[in-house]
Structures are given as structure tokens and as C-alpha cells.
Design a protein around this motif. Structure first.
Motif, PDB file in Angstrom:
ATOM      1  N   ASP A  13      -5.677  97.538 -26.125  1.00 38.46           N
ATOM      2  CA  ASP A  13      -4.536  96.649 -26.010  1.00 38.46           C
ATOM      3  C   ASP A  13      -3.849  96.864 -24.668  1.00 38.46           C
ATOM      4  O   ASP A  13      -3.939  97.951 -24.096  1.00 38.46           O
ATOM      5  CB  ASP A  13      -3.540  96.997 -27.122  1.00 38.46           C
ATOM      6  CG  ASP A  13      -2.611  95.856 -27.493  1.00 38.46           C
ATOM      7  OD1 ASP A  13      -1.717  96.101 -28.308  1.00 38.46           O
ATOM      8  OD2 ASP A  13      -2.755  94.739 -26.978  1.00 38.46           O
ATOM      9  N   GLY A  15      -0.439  97.539 -23.847  1.00 41.94           N
ATOM     10  CA  GLY A  15       0.676  97.937 -24.691  1.00 41.94           C
ATOM     11  C   GLY A  15       1.967  98.216 -23.963  1.00 41.94           C
ATOM     12  O   GLY A  15       3.042  98.027 -24.519  1.00 41.94           O
ATOM     13  N   ARG A  40      12.894 101.279 -27.681  1.00 39.90           N
ATOM     14  CA  ARG A  40      11.734 101.800 -28.404  1.00 39.90           C
ATOM     15  C   ARG A  40      11.504 103.274 -28.100  1.00 39.90           C
ATOM     16  O   ARG A  40      10.835 103.960 -28.842  1.00 39.90           O
ATOM     17  CB  ARG A  40      10.486 101.005 -28.042  1.00 39.90           C
ATOM     18  CG  ARG A  40      10.515  99.578 -28.517  1.00 39.90           C
ATOM     19  CD  ARG A  40      10.390  99.492 -30.041  1.00 39.90           C
ATOM     20  NE  ARG A  40      10.413  98.129 -30.491  1.00 39.90           N
ATOM     21  CZ  ARG A  40       9.355  97.338 -30.579  1.00 39.90           C
ATOM     22  NH1 ARG A  40       8.165  97.776 -30.219  1.00 39.90           N
ATOM     23  NH2 ARG A  40       9.487  96.112 -31.009  1.00 39.90           N
ATOM     24  N   SER A  61       7.975  92.995 -31.243  1.00 42.28           N
ATOM     25  CA  SER A  61       6.876  93.017 -30.272  1.00 42.28           C
ATOM     26  C   SER A  61       6.100  94.322 -30.357  1.00 42.28           C
ATOM     27  O   SER A  61       6.686  95.389 -30.478  1.00 42.28           O
ATOM     28  CB  SER A  61       7.433  92.862 -28.856  1.00 42.28           C
ATOM     29  OG  SER A  61       6.393  92.993 -27.900  1.00 42.28           O
ATOM     30  N   ARG A  62       4.783  94.224 -30.265  1.00 46.22           N
ATOM     31  CA  ARG A  62       3.973  95.442 -30.142  1.00 46.22           C
ATOM     32  C   ARG A  62       4.007  95.948 -28.709  1.00 46.22           C
ATOM     33  O   ARG A  62       3.982  97.145 -28.468  1.00 46.22           O
ATOM     34  CB  ARG A  62       2.524  95.160 -30.547  1.00 46.22           C
ATOM     35  CG  ARG A  62       2.362  95.017 -32.041  1.00 46.22           C
ATOM     36  CD  ARG A  62       0.912  94.959 -32.446  1.00 46.22           C
ATOM     37  NE  ARG A  62       0.193  96.096 -31.905  1.00 46.22           N
ATOM     38  CZ  ARG A  62      -1.102  96.111 -31.667  1.00 46.22           C
ATOM     39  NH1 ARG A  62      -1.842  95.064 -31.927  1.00 46.22           N
ATOM     40  NH2 ARG A  62      -1.678  97.175 -31.172  1.00 46.22           N
TER      41      ARG A  62
END
Length: 134
Positions: A13, A15, A40, A61-62
Motif C-alpha cells: 500500500d 500508506g 493518528r 482514511s487508511r
């Protein structure tokens, strides 16, 4: 090199996107108060806690945005971070392919296991261990 001789990537990903900011607190205020992002991660690391790993993201959101001061007090461009479940395996794989990577992944308390690599143009990509839930 043919496709069949290349070891498959372990990257899963994109990220973490990293932005260089002149003031982390001011940037944090902008992203949280103006854009509505949530914090985060906000942790200190380094010998005397002189460094700060600060991440924000839109709710749900990731992908995350790391707000970093310029490295070596030099202004710089932005970079990206990609995630992998196995930083050590990816470091070994890229090293074997002759990619310009740091000699060893960085193991710094308060920050995820990661290493930096550079593309042929000198752009920086952080390869970051996928954060664990908890």
C-alpha cells in the motif's frame, strides 16, 4: 531482466505521505482545525526526544500524512511512504536489485521500523513497516 526472475514485491500500500513543514505545531493546527483531520500519531524519539513523529489523516482514511521538519535543516520536497508487512525482507530484496537504499533499516523507539530509498532522480521513498493494531 525478465519478469520471472524478479522477486515479487512485499509492498502492499501507499500508506504514508510525508510533507516537509517549517513548524509542526502550526501544521498540526492547520490540518486538524482547518481541514478536520485527526491525529493518528504524535510521539517523540531520539536520544533526548528531539525528533517528533507526527501523523494526521482524514477520519476513516487508511492513508496518513506525516508532517516532518526539513532533514538537516535544509528545505526539501515532499516524499512518499509505502508500507510492507516485512521491512527486512523488502530491504534485502531491493538491495539485491541494486536500488539506492539505506545500509540498514532504522530501529528508532517511537517511530516505525523503516528505511529510505531513492529513485534515479533522487526522490525519497520511505519503506515503513505496517503499523500493528492496538
Amino acid at each position: 531482466m525478465t519478469r520471472s526472475t524478479v522477486t515479487p514485491t512485499t509492498v502492499t500500500d501507499i500508506g504514508v505521505v510525508m510533507f516537509t513543514v517549517s513548524n509542526q505545531d502550526a501544521a498540526l493546527a492547520f490540518y486538524t482545525e482547518k481541514l478536520g483531520f485527526e491525529v493518528r500519531g504524535d510521539s517523540r524519539f531520539g536520544e533526548n526526544g528531539e525528533h517528533r513523529w507526527l501523523e494526521v489523516a482524514p477520519p476513516g482514511s487508511r492513508a496518513r500524512l506525516a508532517l516532518n521538519p526539513p532533514m538537516g535543516n535544509q528545505p526539501g520536497g515532499s516524499g512518499i511512504g509505502v508500507e510492507t508487512p516485512d521491512v527486512l525482507a523488502e530491504h534485502k530484496r531491493l538491495s539485491a536489485l541494486g536500488v539506492d537504499v539505506d545500509p540498514e533499516p532504522m530501529r528508532t523507539p517511537g517511530a516505525p521500523l523503516l528505511f529510505m530509498m531513492r529513485d534515479p532522480d533522487g526522490n525519497h521513498i520511505a519503506v515503513v513497516e505496517v503499523p500493528t493494531a492496538g
